[in-house]
Design a protein around this motif. Structure first.
Motif, PDB file in Angstrom:
ATOM      1  N   TYR A 212     -36.899  41.773 -68.871  1.00 51.03           N
ATOM      2  CA  TYR A 212     -36.329  40.721 -68.025  1.00 51.03           C
ATOM      3  C   TYR A 212     -36.559  39.330 -68.608  1.00 51.03           C
ATOM      4  O   TYR A 212     -35.642  38.501 -68.658  1.00 51.03           O
ATOM      5  N   LEU A 213     -37.780  39.062 -69.064  1.00 51.74           N
ATOM      6  CA  LEU A 213     -38.106  37.740 -69.588  1.00 51.74           C
ATOM      7  C   LEU A 213     -38.209  37.730 -71.103  1.00 51.74           C
ATOM      8  O   LEU A 213     -38.894  36.880 -71.684  1.00 51.74           O
ATOM      9  N   SER A 214     -37.534  38.632 -71.761  1.00 50.63           N
ATOM     10  CA  SER A 214     -37.530  38.632 -73.226  1.00 50.63           C
ATOM     11  C   SER A 214     -36.650  37.501 -73.739  1.00 50.63           C
ATOM     12  O   SER A 214     -35.721  37.040 -73.062  1.00 50.63           O
ATOM     13  N   ALA A 215     -36.949  37.043 -74.936  1.00 50.98           N
ATOM     14  CA  ALA A 215     -36.138  35.991 -75.536  1.00 50.98           C
ATOM     15  C   ALA A 215     -34.684  36.432 -75.671  1.00 50.98           C
ATOM     16  O   ALA A 215     -33.757  35.650 -75.436  1.00 50.98           O
ATOM     17  N   SER A 216     -34.476  37.689 -76.022  1.00 51.59           N
ATOM     18  CA  SER A 216     -33.116  38.203 -76.182  1.00 51.59           C
ATOM     19  C   SER A 216     -32.350  38.169 -74.870  1.00 51.59           C
ATOM     20  O   SER A 216     -31.164  37.825 -74.835  1.00 51.59           O
ATOM     21  N   ASN A 217     -33.020  38.505 -73.767  1.00 54.68           N
ATOM     22  CA  ASN A 217     -32.338  38.497 -72.472  1.00 54.68           C
ATOM     23  C   ASN A 217     -32.040  37.073 -72.020  1.00 54.68           C
ATOM     24  O   ASN A 217     -30.942  36.786 -71.522  1.00 54.68           O
ATOM     25  N   LEU A 218     -33.008  36.170 -72.179  1.00 54.80           N
ATOM     26  CA  LEU A 218     -32.766  34.796 -71.756  1.00 54.80           C
ATOM     27  C   LEU A 218     -31.628  34.150 -72.536  1.00 54.80           C
ATOM     28  O   LEU A 218     -30.879  33.327 -72.001  1.00 54.80           O
ATOM     29  N   ALA A 219     -31.473  34.541 -73.808  1.00 54.73           N
ATOM     30  CA  ALA A 219     -30.407  33.978 -74.634  1.00 54.73           C
ATOM     31  C   ALA A 219     -29.024  34.351 -74.103  1.00 54.73           C
ATOM     32  O   ALA A 219     -28.043  33.656 -74.390  1.00 54.73           O
ATOM     33  N   LYS A 220     -28.953  35.416 -73.322  1.00 54.98           N
ATOM     34  CA  LYS A 220     -27.677  35.860 -72.750  1.00 54.98           C
ATOM     35  C   LYS A 220     -27.318  35.121 -71.464  1.00 54.98           C
ATOM     36  O   LYS A 220     -26.178  35.200 -71.003  1.00 54.98           O
ATOM     37  N   LEU A 221     -28.289  34.424 -70.875  1.00 54.97           N
ATOM     38  CA  LEU A 221     -28.095  33.809 -69.571  1.00 54.97           C
ATOM     39  C   LEU A 221     -27.594  32.379 -69.693  1.00 54.97           C
ATOM     40  O   LEU A 221     -27.844  31.694 -70.695  1.00 54.97           O
TER      41      LEU A 221
END
Length: 357
Positions: A212-221
């Motif tokens: 949920y709080l991975s860099a990869s996931n945040l980059a998608k938001l």
């Protein structure tokens, strides 16, 4: 140290007994599962709940926000088995330790003073300090304030930022994944504290959610998504669908139980005390440069710390080792405890070998 730099370096998430509010008072039901029985040590005007395992060279673990000594449970047992003494305390304002009411009692220097008092009470002259998140900043500040008490430093997450003032800061790429200043403003609000006090379990269910709080996931938001500023209130309100976690449910339950009992005031006061911390540094004798072995562990999926390994620490840390922990997010001791143990023990055995290790 400039206030702006101090805020930048803190993790997104860091009086007498008669004048303190003891978070652990009457809280025997909050004893941490999988941890040794705590002893209570009087240090620097407060009581600290201290967990010890093993004998030998001491390694002192410093937790971050919103964590506890319990966060290091898998490290304590592994470090003991490797032949070292492992120590973790609920730091000032957390868990079973005292939680003073005044914000000025939560400066970084004060928390370092707590550790020195704890060492004195335990008859420990020198130790290796291992810290994560706010605890990493505390560990990095120990050689700045108390070099004579330090054998080595292990930093997890944010790189060391106690750069001597005579050295220029290296030019690093901007990290626009996370608005850290917005988080620092948000976390200090009374309304945030009140909301977290009523929703502690939901908080840990959210932040311990896989990927949920991975860099990869945040980059998608989108940049206005609450995750991009760690707006914990809005993150909790946006309930996940069928989440899975990287910690056992029992661990989530324990964190929730403790923070429901203690509240978040003490933990949040670390952030509220940032201006006082900066002012206090100006009054203390500072020993620039790190003269002891240093291990830096960078979790490459931590959105808070995307600077990587080449951040200029070699300029002032003579004996530096750097390791990238691939695929790991912010909460390293919980997310990849076995890999973390391997890295710490390997470094300890090379830098501080013990008999039959």
């Amino acid at each position: 140290m400039k206030r702006r730099n101090f805020i930048k370096t803190t993790a997104a998430f860091s009086a007498s007994i008669a004048m303190t509010s003891q978070a652990g008072s009457g809280s025997s039901n909050l004893n941490a599962p999988g941890m040794p029985t705590p002893k209570f040590v009087y240090s620097n005007g407060i009581d600290l709940a201290v967990y010890q395992s093993g004998k030998g060279l001491p390694v002192i673990f410093c937790h971050g926000f919103p964590e506890l000594a319990f966060t290091w449970r898998k490290q304590l047992s592994a470090i003991e088995q490797a032949g070292y003494q492992a120590i973790a305390a609920d730091l000032r304002g957390y868990g079973l330790s005292s939680a003073p009411k005044s914000i000025k009692d939560y400066t970084v220097a004060t928390i370092c003073d707590d550790l020195v008092g704890m060492m004195d009470a335990l008859n420990i002259e020198k130790a290796i300090f291992c810290g994560h998140d706010w605890g990493g900043f505390i560990a990095d500040t120990m050689p700045l304030l108390y070099p004579e008490r330090c054998l080595g430093i292990i930093g997890i997450g944010a790189h060391n930022n106690q750069r001597p003032p005579n050295l220029e800061w290296p030019k690093l790429a901007a990290n626009d994944l996370l608005d850290k200043e917005a988080f620092n403003q948000h976390i200090q609000k009374a309304s945030t504290e009140a909301f977290l006090d009523l929703n502690s379990k939901a908080l840990f269910q959210r932040i311990f959610q896989k990927d949920y709080l991975s860099a990869s996931n945040l980059a998608k938001l989108n940049k206005d998504a609450p995750e991009r500023s760690f707006n914990l209130v809005e993150m909790i309100k946006n309930k996940p669908i069928a989440p899975s976690y990287f910690v056992p449910q029992a661990a989530i339950d324990y964190y929730a139980k403790v923070f429901t009992k203690t509240g978040f005031a003490g933990a949040i006061n670390w952030y509220r005390a940032i201006p006082a911390s900066v002012a206090e540094f100006a009054e203390r004798k500072l020993h620039w440069g790190v003269q002891v072995p240093y291990l830096y562990i960078w979790p490459n999926q931590d959105p808070i710390n995307q600077d990587g390994l080449e951040v200029g620490m070699e300029d002032y840390i003579a004996d530096l080792e750097k390791v990238e922990l691939k695929g790991c997010g912010h909460f390293v001791p919980e997310e990849q405890p076995e890999e973390l143990n391997k890295l710490i023990i390997s470094w300890l055995q090379r830098k501080f070998p013990v008999a039959n290790s």
